[in-house]
Enzyme design. Structure first.
Site, short mmCIF file in Angstrom:
data_model
loop_
_atom_site.label_atom_id
_atom_site.label_comp_id
_atom_site.label_asym_id
_atom_site.label_seq_id
_atom_site.Cartn_x
_atom_site.Cartn_y
_atom_site.Cartn_z
NE ARG A 21 2.16 -4.75 11.61
CZ ARG A 21 3.16 -4.55 10.75
NH1 ARG A 21 4.30 -5.19 10.89
NH2 ARG A 21 3.00 -3.72 9.75
NE ARG B 166 7.60 -2.79 6.15
CZ ARG B 166 6.31 -2.51 6.22
NH1 ARG B 166 5.62 -2.28 5.11
NH2 ARG B 166 5.68 -2.49 7.38
NE ARG C 202 -4.16 -1.22 10.13
CZ ARG C 202 -3.05 -0.70 9.61
NH1 ARG C 202 -3.05 0.51 9.14
NH2 ARG C 202 -1.96 -1.40 9.55
NE ARG D 15 6.52 -0.37 10.39
CZ ARG D 15 5.36 -0.34 9.77
NH1 ARG D 15 5.28 0.21 8.57
NH2 ARG D 15 4.27 -0.80 10.33
CE LYS E 201 -2.19 -0.93 3.86
NZ LYS E 201 -1.49 -2.18 4.27
P1 AMP Z 1 1.01 0.56 9.26
O1 AMP Z 1 2.21 1.41 9.08
O2 AMP Z 1 -0.17 1.00 8.43
O3 AMP Z 1 1.30 -0.92 9.12
O4 AMP Z 1 0.53 0.77 10.78
C1 AMP Z 1 1.37 0.44 11.86
C2 AMP Z 1 0.56 0.34 13.14
O5 AMP Z 1 -0.07 1.60 13.42
C3 AMP Z 1 -0.60 -0.66 13.11
O6 AMP Z 1 -0.18 -1.98 13.39
C4 AMP Z 1 -1.50 -0.10 14.20
O7 AMP Z 1 -1.01 -0.38 15.49
C5 AMP Z 1 -1.37 1.41 13.97
N1 AMP Z 1 -2.36 1.91 12.98
C6 AMP Z 1 -2.12 2.44 11.77
N2 AMP Z 1 -3.26 2.77 11.16
C7 AMP Z 1 -4.27 2.41 12.00
C8 AMP Z 1 -5.69 2.48 11.92
N3 AMP Z 1 -6.33 2.96 10.84
N4 AMP Z 1 -6.39 2.00 12.99
C9 AMP Z 1 -5.79 1.52 14.09
N5 AMP Z 1 -4.44 1.43 14.21
C10 AMP Z 1 -3.68 1.87 13.17
#
Ligand code: AMP
Length: 215
Positions: free
Chosen positions: A171, A127, A88, A160, A13
């Site tokens: 996740r 990554r 989400r 990360r 994404k």
């Molecule tokens: P990402 O970089 O999109 O993989 O997000 C990393 C982490 O941020 C996720 O595992 C969640 O803990 C938090 N996070 C990001 N976007 C959301 C969302 N829309 N709702 C809830 N938690 C989020």
């Protein structure tokens, strides 16, 4: 162009959103990036979010809904935006619908990127990201010229905290329980289109643009 990119962690994404941003000149809104910046800056929101993120859980809806509501009202979102990692959950999708209604905006499309689970684990464990400019690499599929430093700016590459295998599995299960139902939600709204995210990055990008052009 008002677009959501849907898909599990590691589906591509962020990569596709950056390419669309360059092409259409509209901002990428990544709630994950915004939350990581808040954690790094030690803001109250960051302190609240950190524990959830480190354990691979979702941050509470009201936190992310607040972030997106505020961000969508900024002037650079006038001609469009790409939501990456939001919504989400179904309550987040409901909140987004209300926010867009209040701003008199409509979504054009929701693109779901499809990738096999084992491929996701391989992508995420390898990554690496540049601390300075944010560019992404992969130790096997897209290695930097010099191990540990960014080709673009020489910055240090890091993994990360949530890209470690046990957190990744968590996740992915959170995704199938809480986020995957959004496919049905947006199919019902007539907005969903799926793209094979296992294809080469540029091919995925062409397919996405093809869908957007047809709308
Ligand atoms: P990402 O970089 O999109 O993989 O997000 C990393 C982490 O941020 C996720 O595992 C969640 O803990 C938090 N996070 C990001 N976007 C959301 C969302 N829309 N709702 C809830 N938690 C989020």
């Amino acid at each position: 162009m008002k677009l959501i990119l849907l898909g599990p962690p590691g589906a591509g994404k962020g990569t596709q959103a950056k390419m669309l941003t360059d092409h259409f000149g509209i901002p990428q809104i990544s709630t994950g990036d915004i939350l990581r910046a808040a954690v790094k800056d030690g803001t109250p929101m960051g302190l609240r979010a950190k524990g959830y993120m480190d354990s691979g859980l979702l941050v509470p809806d009201e936190v992310v809904v607040g972030i997106v509501r505020e961000r969508l009202q900024q002037s650079d979102c006038k001609s469009g935006f790409i939501l990456d990692g939001f919504p989400r959950t179904v309550p987040q999708a409901d909140a987004l619908r209300e926010t867009l209604e209040s701003l008199a905006k409509d979504l054009d499309a929701v693109i779901s990127l499809k990738v096999d689970t084992e491929a996701l684990v391989g992508r995420l464990t390898g990554r690496r990201t540049c601390r300075q400019c944010g560019r992404g690499f992969h130790v096997v599929f897209d290695p930097p010229r010099q191990t540990g430093s960014c080709d673009a700016c020489g910055g240090e590459l890091y993994q990360r905290d949530d890209d470690r295998e046990e957190t990744i599995r968590k996740r992915l299960s959170v995704y199938s329980e809480q986020t995957a139902p959004l496919e049905a939600y947006y199919t019902g709204a007539g907005l969903l289109a799926s793209v094979d995210g296992m294809l080469e990055i540029n091919v995925v990008q062409q397919r996405i643009r093809g869908i957007l052009q047809a709308r």
